[in-house]
Design a protein around this motif. Sequence first.
Motif, PDB file in Angstrom:
ATOM      1  N   ILE A 102     -50.635 -16.214  65.701  1.00 17.97           N
ATOM      2  CA  ILE A 102     -49.914 -17.057  64.754  1.00 17.97           C
ATOM      3  C   ILE A 102     -50.633 -18.395  64.629  1.00 17.97           C
ATOM      4  CG2 ILE A 102     -48.371 -18.212  66.409  1.00 17.97           C
ATOM      5  CD1 ILE A 102     -46.092 -17.641  64.418  1.00 17.97           C
ATOM      6  N   ASN A 103     -50.617 -18.970  63.439  1.00 20.17           N
ATOM      7  CA  ASN A 103     -51.184 -20.303  63.243  1.00 20.17           C
ATOM      8  C   ASN A 103     -50.453 -20.976  62.087  1.00 20.17           C
ATOM      9  OD1 ASN A 103     -52.399 -19.293  60.818  1.00 20.17           O
ATOM     10  ND2 ASN A 103     -54.198 -18.640  61.978  1.00 20.17           N
ATOM     11  N   VAL A 104     -50.711 -22.257  61.925  1.00 23.34           N
ATOM     12  CA  VAL A 104     -49.990 -23.028  60.915  1.00 23.34           C
ATOM     13  C   VAL A 104     -50.244 -22.512  59.501  1.00 23.34           C
ATOM     14  CG1 VAL A 104     -49.746 -25.319  59.883  1.00 23.34           C
ATOM     15  CG2 VAL A 104     -49.791 -25.071  62.377  1.00 23.34           C
ATOM     16  N   PRO A 105     -51.488 -22.222  59.081  1.00 25.07           N
ATOM     17  CA  PRO A 105     -51.684 -21.718  57.712  1.00 25.07           C
ATOM     18  C   PRO A 105     -50.905 -20.441  57.423  1.00 25.07           C
ATOM     19  CG  PRO A 105     -53.769 -22.445  58.635  1.00 25.07           C
ATOM     20  CD  PRO A 105     -52.776 -22.471  59.753  1.00 25.07           C
ATOM     21  N   ARG A 106     -50.821 -19.539  58.404  1.00 36.11           N
ATOM     22  CA  ARG A 106     -50.090 -18.291  58.176  1.00 36.11           C
ATOM     23  C   ARG A 106     -48.602 -18.548  57.977  1.00 36.11           C
ATOM     24  NH1 ARG A 106     -53.762 -14.865  62.379  1.00 36.11           N
ATOM     25  NH2 ARG A 106     -54.974 -13.728  60.822  1.00 36.11           N
TER      26      ARG A 106
ATOM     27  N   ILE B 226     -53.189 -33.785  75.359  1.00 31.09           N
ATOM     28  CA  ILE B 226     -53.920 -32.556  75.059  1.00 31.09           C
ATOM     29  C   ILE B 226     -53.087 -31.690  74.121  1.00 31.09           C
ATOM     30  CG2 ILE B 226     -54.914 -30.435  76.013  1.00 31.09           C
ATOM     31  CD1 ILE B 226     -55.421 -31.910  78.602  1.00 31.09           C
ATOM     32  N   VAL B 227     -53.750 -31.132  73.089  1.00 28.43           N
ATOM     33  CA  VAL B 227     -53.104 -30.203  72.170  1.00 28.43           C
ATOM     34  C   VAL B 227     -53.881 -28.884  72.206  1.00 28.43           C
ATOM     35  CG1 VAL B 227     -52.443 -29.730  69.787  1.00 28.43           C
ATOM     36  CG2 VAL B 227     -52.360 -32.075  70.659  1.00 28.43           C
ATOM     37  N   VAL B 228     -53.170 -27.770  72.387  1.00 24.77           N
ATOM     38  CA  VAL B 228     -53.794 -26.447  72.386  1.00 24.77           C
ATOM     39  C   VAL B 228     -53.071 -25.569  71.378  1.00 24.77           C
ATOM     40  CG1 VAL B 228     -54.602 -26.583  74.768  1.00 24.77           C
ATOM     41  CG2 VAL B 228     -52.321 -25.677  74.287  1.00 24.77           C
ATOM     42  N   GLU B 229     -53.682 -24.430  71.032  1.00 23.02           N
ATOM     43  CA  GLU B 229     -53.082 -23.538  70.046  1.00 23.02           C
ATOM     44  C   GLU B 229     -52.623 -22.221  70.653  1.00 23.02           C
ATOM     45  OE1 GLU B 229     -55.311 -23.042  66.508  1.00 23.02           O
ATOM     46  OE2 GLU B 229     -55.281 -25.173  65.996  1.00 23.02           O
ATOM     47  N   ASN B 230     -52.332 -22.227  71.934  1.00 23.67           N
ATOM     48  CA  ASN B 230     -51.729 -21.063  72.571  1.00 23.67           C
ATOM     49  C   ASN B 230     -50.877 -21.550  73.727  1.00 23.67           C
ATOM     50  OD1 ASN B 230     -53.397 -20.808  75.246  1.00 23.67           O
ATOM     51  ND2 ASN B 230     -54.911 -21.094  73.612  1.00 23.67           N
ATOM     52  N   PHE B 231     -49.965 -20.709  74.190  1.00 23.29           N
ATOM     53  CA  PHE B 231     -49.013 -21.123  75.218  1.00 23.29           C
ATOM     54  C   PHE B 231     -49.505 -20.829  76.630  1.00 23.29           C
ATOM     55  CE2 PHE B 231     -46.384 -20.626  71.418  1.00 23.29           C
ATOM     56  CZ  PHE B 231     -45.650 -21.784  71.450  1.00 23.29           C
ATOM     57  N   GLN B 232     -50.245 -19.740  76.806  1.00 26.81           N
ATOM     58  CA  GLN B 232     -50.586 -19.330  78.162  1.00 26.81           C
ATOM     59  C   GLN B 232     -51.612 -20.235  78.830  1.00 26.81           C
ATOM     60  OE1 GLN B 232     -50.668 -15.252  79.396  1.00 26.81           O
ATOM     61  NE2 GLN B 232     -50.181 -14.532  77.347  1.00 26.81           N
ATOM     62  N   SER B 233     -52.283 -21.081  78.058  1.00 21.24           N
ATOM     63  CA  SER B 233     -53.231 -22.006  78.676  1.00 21.24           C
ATOM     64  C   SER B 233     -52.541 -23.236  79.271  1.00 21.24           C
ATOM     65  CB  SER B 233     -54.282 -22.454  77.661  1.00 21.24           C
ATOM     66  OG  SER B 233     -53.676 -23.178  76.613  1.00 21.24           O
ATOM     67  N   LEU B 234     -51.292 -23.483  78.879  1.00 23.97           N
ATOM     68  CA  LEU B 234     -50.594 -24.689  79.341  1.00 23.97           C
ATOM     69  C   LEU B 234     -50.586 -24.826  80.865  1.00 23.97           C
ATOM     70  CD1 LEU B 234     -47.530 -24.775  76.905  1.00 23.97           C
ATOM     71  CD2 LEU B 234     -49.500 -26.298  76.888  1.00 23.97           C
ATOM     72  N   PRO B 235     -50.210 -23.792  81.638  1.00 21.10           N
ATOM     73  CA  PRO B 235     -50.142 -23.965  83.095  1.00 21.10           C
ATOM     74  C   PRO B 235     -51.475 -24.297  83.750  1.00 21.10           C
ATOM     75  CG  PRO B 235     -48.919 -22.016  82.408  1.00 21.10           C
ATOM     76  CD  PRO B 235     -49.708 -22.471  81.214  1.00 21.10           C
ATOM     77  N   PHE B 236     -52.576 -23.982  83.074  1.00 21.23           N
ATOM     78  CA  PHE B 236     -53.888 -24.245  83.662  1.00 21.23           C
ATOM     79  C   PHE B 236     -54.366 -25.677  83.412  1.00 21.23           C
ATOM     80  CE2 PHE B 236     -53.574 -19.709  82.816  1.00 21.23           C
ATOM     81  CZ  PHE B 236     -53.917 -19.186  84.060  1.00 21.23           C
TER      82      PHE B 236
ATOM     83  N   VAL C  28     -49.294 -30.190  74.837  1.00 22.45           N
ATOM     84  CA  VAL C  28     -48.410 -29.536  73.878  1.00 22.45           C
ATOM     85  C   VAL C  28     -49.153 -28.452  73.107  1.00 22.45           C
ATOM     86  CG1 VAL C  28     -47.014 -31.626  73.589  1.00 22.45           C
ATOM     87  CG2 VAL C  28     -48.906 -31.175  72.010  1.00 22.45           C
ATOM     88  N   THR C  29     -48.370 -27.581  72.487  1.00 27.02           N
ATOM     89  CA  THR C  29     -48.939 -26.543  71.627  1.00 27.02           C
ATOM     90  C   THR C  29     -48.673 -26.901  70.177  1.00 27.02           C
ATOM     91  OG1 THR C  29     -46.877 -25.315  71.886  1.00 27.02           O
ATOM     92  CG2 THR C  29     -48.714 -24.673  73.279  1.00 27.02           C
ATOM     93  N   PHE C  30     -49.731 -26.887  69.376  1.00 29.57           N
ATOM     94  CA  PHE C  30     -49.632 -27.142  67.936  1.00 29.57           C
ATOM     95  C   PHE C  30     -49.114 -28.564  67.662  1.00 29.57           C
ATOM     96  CE2 PHE C  30     -48.881 -22.633  68.697  1.00 29.57           C
ATOM     97  CZ  PHE C  30     -49.797 -22.038  67.866  1.00 29.57           C
ATOM     98  N   ARG C  31     -49.290 -28.990  66.451  1.00 22.49           N
ATOM     99  CA  ARG C  31     -48.688 -30.234  65.964  1.00 22.49           C
ATOM    100  C   ARG C  31     -48.525 -30.092  64.464  1.00 22.49           C
ATOM    101  NH1 ARG C  31     -45.927 -33.381  68.756  1.00 22.49           N
ATOM    102  NH2 ARG C  31     -46.569 -35.317  67.777  1.00 22.49           N
ATOM    103  N   GLY C  32     -47.609 -30.791  63.882  1.00 24.17           N
ATOM    104  CA  GLY C  32     -47.452 -30.755  62.439  1.00 24.17           C
ATOM    105  C   GLY C  32     -46.121 -30.191  62.005  1.00 24.17           C
ATOM    106  N   PRO C  33     -45.904 -30.086  60.698  1.00 20.43           N
ATOM    107  CA  PRO C  33     -44.603 -29.671  60.162  1.00 20.43           C
ATOM    108  C   PRO C  33     -44.146 -28.302  60.645  1.00 20.43           C
ATOM    109  CG  PRO C  33     -45.986 -30.585  58.436  1.00 20.43           C
ATOM    110  CD  PRO C  33     -46.857 -30.431  59.636  1.00 20.43           C
ATOM    111  N   THR C  34     -45.090 -27.376  60.862  1.00 25.77           N
ATOM    112  CA  THR C  34     -44.698 -26.043  61.309  1.00 25.77           C
ATOM    113  C   THR C  34     -45.092 -25.805  62.753  1.00 25.77           C
ATOM    114  OG1 THR C  34     -46.747 -25.224  60.301  1.00 25.77           O
ATOM    115  CG2 THR C  34     -44.736 -24.975  59.033  1.00 25.77           C
ATOM    116  N   ALA C  35     -45.098 -26.855  63.562  1.00 24.92           N
ATOM    117  CA  ALA C  35     -45.381 -26.705  64.989  1.00 24.92           C
ATOM    118  C   ALA C  35     -44.397 -25.705  65.580  1.00 24.92           C
ATOM    119  CB  ALA C  35     -45.266 -28.045  65.696  1.00 24.92           C
ATOM    120  N   ILE C  36     -44.923 -24.829  66.444  1.00 25.93           N
ATOM    121  CA  ILE C  36     -44.116 -23.702  66.896  1.00 25.93           C
ATOM    122  C   ILE C  36     -43.153 -24.080  68.017  1.00 25.93           C
ATOM    123  CG2 ILE C  36     -44.264 -21.278  67.612  1.00 25.93           C
ATOM    124  CD1 ILE C  36     -45.602 -21.985  64.928  1.00 25.93           C
ATOM    125  N   ALA C  37     -43.466 -25.103  68.806  1.00 26.42           N
ATOM    126  CA  ALA C  37     -42.617 -25.478  69.939  1.00 26.42           C
ATOM    127  C   ALA C  37     -41.449 -26.320  69.446  1.00 26.42           C
ATOM    128  CB  ALA C  37     -43.434 -26.232  70.986  1.00 26.42           C
TER     129      ALA C  37
END
Length: 305
Positions: A133-137, A224-234, A198-207
């Motif tokens: 999933i991503n913001v453009p989609r 830090i901003v990432v585009e997936n959730f599973q990297s957060l704990p690392f 955090v994951t994503f940023r913007g109007p359609t941020a998923i979190a």
Amino acid sequence: MKLESLDLNLLMALHALLEERNVTRAGRRLGLTQPSMSSSLGRLRRHFGDELLIRFGNTYELTPLAATLVDSTSLAVNVVDRVFSARPQFDPADSDREFTIVTSDYVVSVLGGELMRILEERAPQVRLRFLQINVPRVDDIDTTLRSIDGLIMPHGFISAHPAVDVYTDGWVVIADPDHPDLAGGLTMEHLRTLPWVVTFRGPTAIASAARQLTMRGVEPNIEIVVENFQSLPFLIPGTRRIALVQERLARKLAVLGNFAIHPCPFEVVPILEAFWYHPVHQADPAHRWLRETLVEVGERIELPA
């Protein structure tokens, strides 16, 4: 241009050429000889009035026009595939249909295990393709849902499309187990002052929970901003950073032992994950089976201890 004058084989050839960027590989993918594939490329070049592929040394590059055709060609191939794979009935035990679902790595980690067990038992030849999933989609949701079987994400981002609810989840905050500021527990003041991942940023941020924080007047100090959730704990251990994570994911990854789980110090609206799809799929028996299977998986999964 009249549609009936077009050869649909050229659509498949175009799709393969744009993805492979190589005449020989594209031909191998379609089961065609190199001369046959070269002939198809020639016809496509005449149709578009463009070279489409340009040789640079030992490789090919897409022309600007070809680059603009990548997404629309993929969409067209997916639509054609679904049209000609439609059947009045669906038997999962004998079907080799491929379903394409857009979702996050978090959802795949939560549903994936139980979903794979059901497919192995009931539909051993059915294939699944998960796209990130991503913001453009999400921003162009109507086009996205026309080109896939469905999208799994929480309520609150999509409207005017049908959906089935799959499962619920909550939110927790993760931090280093030896975080110097959190010995006495996590407070709202910590959410204001500590650095965030955090994951994503913007109007359609998923979190969505991050948006709930903002509504309470808390603007996270984002490092830090990432585009997936599973990297957060690392990105948490050995730092003062914190992150907001879905509880099911946090419990699954807790076996790593490199972060501590804290309850949110404010009341968070739970997540209700749903499978969204285009109305054109409503009466498709195969798609109905997919929807029912996802709902069953959601009912089966348990929150890890």
